[in-house]
Write an enzyme that holds these catalytic residues in place. Structure first.
Site, PDB file in Angstrom:
ATOM      1  N   ILE A  62       0.955  -1.304   0.154  1.00  0.00           N
ATOM      2  CA  ILE A  62       0.229   0.395   0.378  1.00  0.00           C
ATOM      3  C   ILE A  62       0.845   1.128   0.610  1.00  0.00           C
ATOM      4  CG2 ILE A  62      -0.823   0.143   2.835  1.00  0.00           C
ATOM      5  CD1 ILE A  62      -2.943   1.302   2.521  1.00  0.00           C
ATOM      6  N   SER A  63       0.637   2.007  -0.761  1.00  0.00           N
ATOM      7  CA  SER A  63       1.171   3.133  -1.271  1.00  0.00           C
ATOM      8  C   SER A  63       1.570   4.216   0.243  1.00  0.00           C
ATOM      9  CB  SER A  63       0.845   4.592  -1.936  1.00  0.00           C
ATOM     10  OG  SER A  63       1.214   3.907  -3.282  1.00  0.00           O
TER      11      SER A  63
END
Length: 224
Positions: A62-63
């Site tokens: 997840i960025s």
């Protein structure tokens, strides 16, 4: 506990996003609203609002919040638009985009992850997000054209098939380069021409598929 999470989100906005040039008020509001802790594994929830990418299942990430906000800002989004995201991951970025545009189509190559993400987004009340299972490296022609395309995964080049799915005037933001280092760029379609803007140096996980890499090269990454 909800107040604690809300305070952490607001601190993230004030300490991580505003000082680094995220100024679009709609994006700041979306980032302060979307519960990132519900998009990460339970064991990592305490780190959900830290300035870092976090691991998911199946080798995905997840960025970091800043990257999500930066890509949203560079896409120059308007409320009436339709956006394609390539690489749904846990659905966090799609949820942020969904607060900014009319409809989000997000495509994920891992079937199990796509199914989990679809359920998560539905349970959180996001009715304007369509989760698709498939190879997103060539886009998703079924729902094209799009006003914006977000590619939170590194690719050595962009397939013409993908570019053709943009509206005239549409924008695409993607990290372009080799497996280790890329430049985040924006392409804006102007008829048959393209205006390119270089945003920053980045390092993302690779885009796997017919329009990216066939197999995942070794890399360390900050993207989803």
């Amino acid at each position: 506990m909800s107040d604690v999470w809300q305070q952490q989100r607001q601190r993230m906005v004030d300490e991580q996003l505003r000082p680094r040039g995220i100024h679009d008020q709609r994006i700041l509001a979306a980032m302060a609203n979307v519960p990132r802790h519900l998009f990460v594994p339970e064991a990592l929830q305490a780190q959900a609002y830290s300035d870092q990418a976090l691991p998911l299942t199946l080798g995905q990430t997840i960025s970091q919040p800043y990257i999500v906000a930066l890509m949203a800002q560079e896409l120059l989004l308007n409320p009436h638009e339709q956006l394609l995201e390539i690489g749904a991951g846990s659905g966090y970025a799609a949820a942020v985009f969904a607060e900014l545009v009319r409809k989000v189509v997000t495509i994920e190559r891992h079937q199990a992850l796509a199914q989990q993400t679809q359920v998560r987004l539905r349970n959180l009340g996001y009715v304007n997000i369509e989760v698709v299972w498939g190879d997103g490296s060539l886009g998703y022609p079924t729902a094209a054209p799009y006003h914006a395309i977000s590619i939170p995964a590194a690719t050595p080049q962009l397939a013409q098939t993908l570019l053709s799915q943009l509206h005239d005037g549409g924008r695409l933001v993607a990290p372009i380069g080799d497996a280790q280092d890329q430049q985040l760029i924006r392409l804006q379609r102007q008829g048959q021409n393209w205006q390119k803007t270089t945003i920053s140096n980045v390092r993302f996980v690779p885009l796997i598929g017919a329009g990216g890499w066939e197999h995942a090269p070794e890399t360390t990454a900050e993207g989803e």
